[in-house]
Design a protein around this motif. Structure first.
Motif, PDB file in Angstrom:
ATOM      1  N   THR A 456       0.828  -1.208   0.000  1.00  0.00           N
ATOM      2  CA  THR A 456       0.000   0.000   0.000  1.00  0.00           C
ATOM      3  C   THR A 456       0.862   1.257   0.000  1.00  0.00           C
ATOM      4  N   TYR A 457       1.960   1.245   0.773  1.00  0.00           N
ATOM      5  CA  TYR A 457       2.846   2.404   0.743  1.00  0.00           C
ATOM      6  C   TYR A 457       3.404   2.634  -0.655  1.00  0.00           C
ATOM      7  N   GLN A 458       3.873   1.574  -1.304  1.00  0.00           N
ATOM      8  CA  GLN A 458       4.473   1.733  -2.622  1.00  0.00           C
ATOM      9  C   GLN A 458       3.439   2.174  -3.663  1.00  0.00           C
ATOM     10  N   GLY A 459       2.213   1.632  -3.565  1.00  0.00           N
ATOM     11  CA  GLY A 459       1.173   2.062  -4.489  1.00  0.00           C
ATOM     12  C   GLY A 459       0.807   3.523  -4.315  1.00  0.00           C
ATOM     13  N   LEU A 460       0.569   3.941  -3.066  1.00  0.00           N
ATOM     14  CA  LEU A 460       0.238   5.344  -2.808  1.00  0.00           C
ATOM     15  C   LEU A 460       1.384   6.265  -3.198  1.00  0.00           C
ATOM     16  N   SER A 461       2.614   5.849  -2.910  1.00  0.00           N
ATOM     17  CA  SER A 461       3.776   6.675  -3.239  1.00  0.00           C
ATOM     18  C   SER A 461       3.895   6.880  -4.745  1.00  0.00           C
ATOM     19  N   ALA A 462       3.652   5.814  -5.526  1.00  0.00           N
ATOM     20  CA  ALA A 462       3.733   5.933  -6.974  1.00  0.00           C
ATOM     21  C   ALA A 462       2.657   6.866  -7.516  1.00  0.00           C
ATOM     22  N   LEU A 463       1.425   6.731  -7.023  1.00  0.00           N
ATOM     23  CA  LEU A 463       0.343   7.599  -7.494  1.00  0.00           C
ATOM     24  C   LEU A 463       0.591   9.048  -7.094  1.00  0.00           C
ATOM     25  N   ARG A 464       1.082   9.252  -5.894  1.00  0.00           N
ATOM     26  CA  ARG A 464       1.359  10.611  -5.437  1.00  0.00           C
ATOM     27  C   ARG A 464       2.460  11.249  -6.271  1.00  0.00           C
ATOM     28  N   ALA A 465       3.528  10.497  -6.557  1.00  0.00           N
ATOM     29  CA  ALA A 465       4.618  11.030  -7.366  1.00  0.00           C
ATOM     30  C   ALA A 465       4.126  11.408  -8.758  1.00  0.00           C
ATOM     31  N   HIS A 466       3.266  10.581  -9.324  1.00  0.00           N
ATOM     32  CA  HIS A 466       2.741  10.894 -10.663  1.00  0.00           C
ATOM     33  C   HIS A 466       1.837  12.116 -10.622  1.00  0.00           C
ATOM     34  N   ALA A 467       1.005  12.242  -9.584  1.00  0.00           N
ATOM     35  CA  ALA A 467       0.126  13.401  -9.472  1.00  0.00           C
ATOM     36  C   ALA A 467       0.932  14.690  -9.358  1.00  0.00           C
ATOM     37  N   VAL A 468       2.005  14.662  -8.585  1.00  0.00           N
ATOM     38  CA  VAL A 468       2.872  15.843  -8.472  1.00  0.00           C
ATOM     39  C   VAL A 468       3.512  16.169  -9.812  1.00  0.00           C
ATOM     40  N   TRP A 469       3.958  15.132 -10.521  1.00  0.00           N
ATOM     41  CA  TRP A 469       4.586  15.364 -11.825  1.00  0.00           C
ATOM     42  C   TRP A 469       3.583  15.933 -12.819  1.00  0.00           C
ATOM     43  N   MET A 470       2.299  15.480 -12.769  1.00  0.00           N
ATOM     44  CA  MET A 470       1.291  15.907 -13.724  1.00  0.00           C
ATOM     45  C   MET A 470       0.789  17.330 -13.473  1.00  0.00           C
ATOM     46  N   TYR A 471       0.950  17.834 -12.269  1.00  0.00           N
ATOM     47  CA  TYR A 471       0.325  19.112 -11.919  1.00  0.00           C
ATOM     48  C   TYR A 471       0.891  20.254 -12.754  1.00  0.00           C
ATOM     49  N   GLN A 472      -0.022  21.072 -13.272  1.00  0.00           N
ATOM     50  CA  GLN A 472       0.365  22.301 -13.958  1.00  0.00           C
ATOM     51  C   GLN A 472      -0.560  23.412 -13.479  1.00  0.00           C
ATOM     52  N   PRO A 473      -0.012  24.506 -12.981  1.00  0.00           N
ATOM     53  CA  PRO A 473      -0.874  25.582 -12.493  1.00  0.00           C
ATOM     54  C   PRO A 473      -1.655  26.211 -13.633  1.00  0.00           C
ATOM     55  N   GLY A 474      -2.896  26.626 -13.330  1.00  0.00           N
ATOM     56  CA  GLY A 474      -3.716  27.264 -14.340  1.00  0.00           C
ATOM     57  C   GLY A 474      -3.208  28.634 -14.702  1.00  0.00           C
ATOM     58  N   GLY A 475      -3.639  29.115 -15.865  1.00  0.00           N
ATOM     59  CA  GLY A 475      -3.230  30.438 -16.321  1.00  0.00           C
ATOM     60  C   GLY A 475      -1.937  30.434 -17.046  1.00  0.00           C
TER      61      GLY A 475
END
Length: 475
Positions: A456-475
């Motif tokens: 569970t730690y490794q799964g959550l860590s992978a999803l969190r890392a991808h979400a951070v990488w995907m984030y782009q601020p609006g505007g």
């Protein structure tokens, strides 16, 4: 190198705000498909009649009477009707199959959701937090005091006594989730880990008995350091871990890729200026092997000394993650040994990107693995202590491909499309392994499932890392 096919076509990751796919990305938007759709729209009978009328009007009068012209035109019209019906049916079947496949692919990332709608990740994180809080174990031990934490897996049948491994991973998860709502104190988890320390120092897994082992000690030290324990308090345990992790005292551990990468990652967190870190990095880099099946790129097997074993995506990803973190802490310039480590790390990334199989959410590179670390027992060298280690391979692939150096290498080599396809495939496999934020490990071919804390730690860590990488601020 062309993009590998993911079943129905190339898998492309769209960034937030990116334009919709080009028309050639739509299987129903190609010119042949549009023509077939138009022809089918006329109706099979109408298409056949049109061909009949056309041929009857252009066939020469020299044919043997009107009957022959009727027969030729009629057969041609009938053939056209059947062909149009078959083509339209095939197109409908392909479209339906694509829709079914799309429904089966887990929705991951902003590309899968409506504009402005919340994604599924907050719900998964909240469910994981609720499950861990509900199943936390609190035990009053007569010798160690109150213990708050988790066993190796959630829902164990035996009394759920907290263990160093389960509690360390639980602490990592709480730190990743930000410990919302204050329903669980990280201070209690930290205190428990110190209370679980062995009398002579260090920590061990439940199956390892009363002798400290470096991989477990480094895991716990990394969690304690991340939770804010001072370097001064950790120093004695770091020295104990490093002094016991030598080829003379722990040959099996020194030869194991899993053990060395685990110790390296833990000590990079707990003691970033330790003298043992460059030595561990060098040992890891020197243990890389050449794979003739993938352009002689270097990768890793499960051992760092002969016999190395087969090239392993899991162990290569573990090595890439550890070497990338070492590069960020120790640097890679001005030292020949550091330069060798950089070359090995870059080759490891290229090796992961060269997977020849498809689709990349179910390819052999993502198969979970099980290995054993066997050590002679100090009290009886004729017998062995066996540590069973299971590996969530897809999560390691995600973490390796999202390491800061991986994308740099992919861009420099013109392999960004391959990087994106393999990342998306590994991420889909990670997502598919969870239910309400908890990951399951199936035992054998039956339905008996376990819910190990580390998974569970490794799964959550992978999803969190991808979400951070995907984030782009609006505007």
């Amino acid at each position: 190198m062309s993009q590998q096919q993911l079943g129905r076509g190339p898998l492309r990751s769209r960034q937030p705000g990116s334009p919709p796919p080009a028309p050639d990305d739509d299987p129903a938007g190609s010119p042949p498909a549009r023509f077939v759709g138009w022809l089918g729209g006329l109706g099979c009978a109408a298409a056949g009649y049109g061909v009949f009328q056309f041929l009857f009007s252009v066939l020469p009068d020299s044919l043997d009477g009107s009957a022959a012209r009727y027969v030729i035109a009629g057969i041609s019209g009938l053939g056209t009707s059947v062909a149009a019906w078959l083509a339209a049916a095939l197109l409908r079947a392909r479209t339906a199959a694509a829709a079914v496949d799309a429904a089966r692919v887990p929705a991951v990332g902003p590309a899968a959701m409506a504009p402005g709608a919340p994604g599924p990740l907050p719900k998964v994180f909240s469910a994981a937090y609720d499950a861990l809080v509900d199943q936390v174990s609190v035990v009053d031990d007569p010798e160690r005091g109150r213990l708050t934490g988790w066993p190796h897996s959630l829902g164990e049948d035996s009394p759920s006594r907290p263990t160093p491994v389960g509690t360390a991973y639980g602490l990592h998860i709480m730190l990743d989730l930000g410990v919302p709502y204050g329903r669980l104190s990280t201070g209690d988890l930290v205190d428990t880990l110190w209370r679980l320390r062995l009398p002579d120092g260090g920590w061990s897994a439940r199956s390892q008995g009363s002798e400290a082992r470096p991989e477990v000690t480094a895991l716990v030290l990394g969690a304690l350091a991340r939770a804010g324990t001072s370097a001064e308090r950790l120093a004695a345990e770091v020295d104990h871990c490093a002094s016991g992790f030598t080829r003379q005292l722990d040959r099996a551990g020194q030869e194991s890729t899993h053990v060395v990468t685990t110790v390296l990652r833990g000590l990079l967190r707990a003691a970033p200026r330790s003298d043992v870190l460059p030595l561990l990095r060098e040992a890891l880099a020197d243990g890389a092997i050449s794979d003739p099946r993938r352009d002689h790129l270097r990768c890793w097997g499960h051992r760092l000394h002969p016999p190395y074993g087969r090239p392993s995506p899991l162990h290569t990803a573990q090595a890439v993650v550890a070497l990338d973190r070492a590069a960020r802490v120790l640097g890679e310039d001005g030292d020949a040994r550091a330069a060798r480590a950089r070359t090995a790390r870059e080759d490891g990334v290229r090796w992961l990107l060269s997977c020849p199989d498809a689709p990349h959410d179910t390819c052999p590179d993502l198969e979970n693995l099980h290995e054993e670390v066997r050590r002679p027992r100090t009290d009886d060298p004729s017998r062995h202590e066996v540590l069973n280690v299971r590996h969530f391979t897809a999560s390691w692939l995600v973490r390796a491909l999202l390491s800061p150096g991986a994308l740099e290498i992919a861009r420099a080599d013109g392999l960004e499309d391959e990087w994106r396809v393999r990342l998306d495939g590994a991420l889909a496999a990670v997502w598919a392994g969870q239910s309400d934020g908890i990951w399951y490990w199936g035992r054998g071919a039956g339905t008996d499932l376990r819910r190990p804390m580390w998974m569970t730690y490794q799964g959550l860590s992978a999803l969190r890392a991808h979400a951070v990488w995907m984030y782009q601020p609006g505007g």
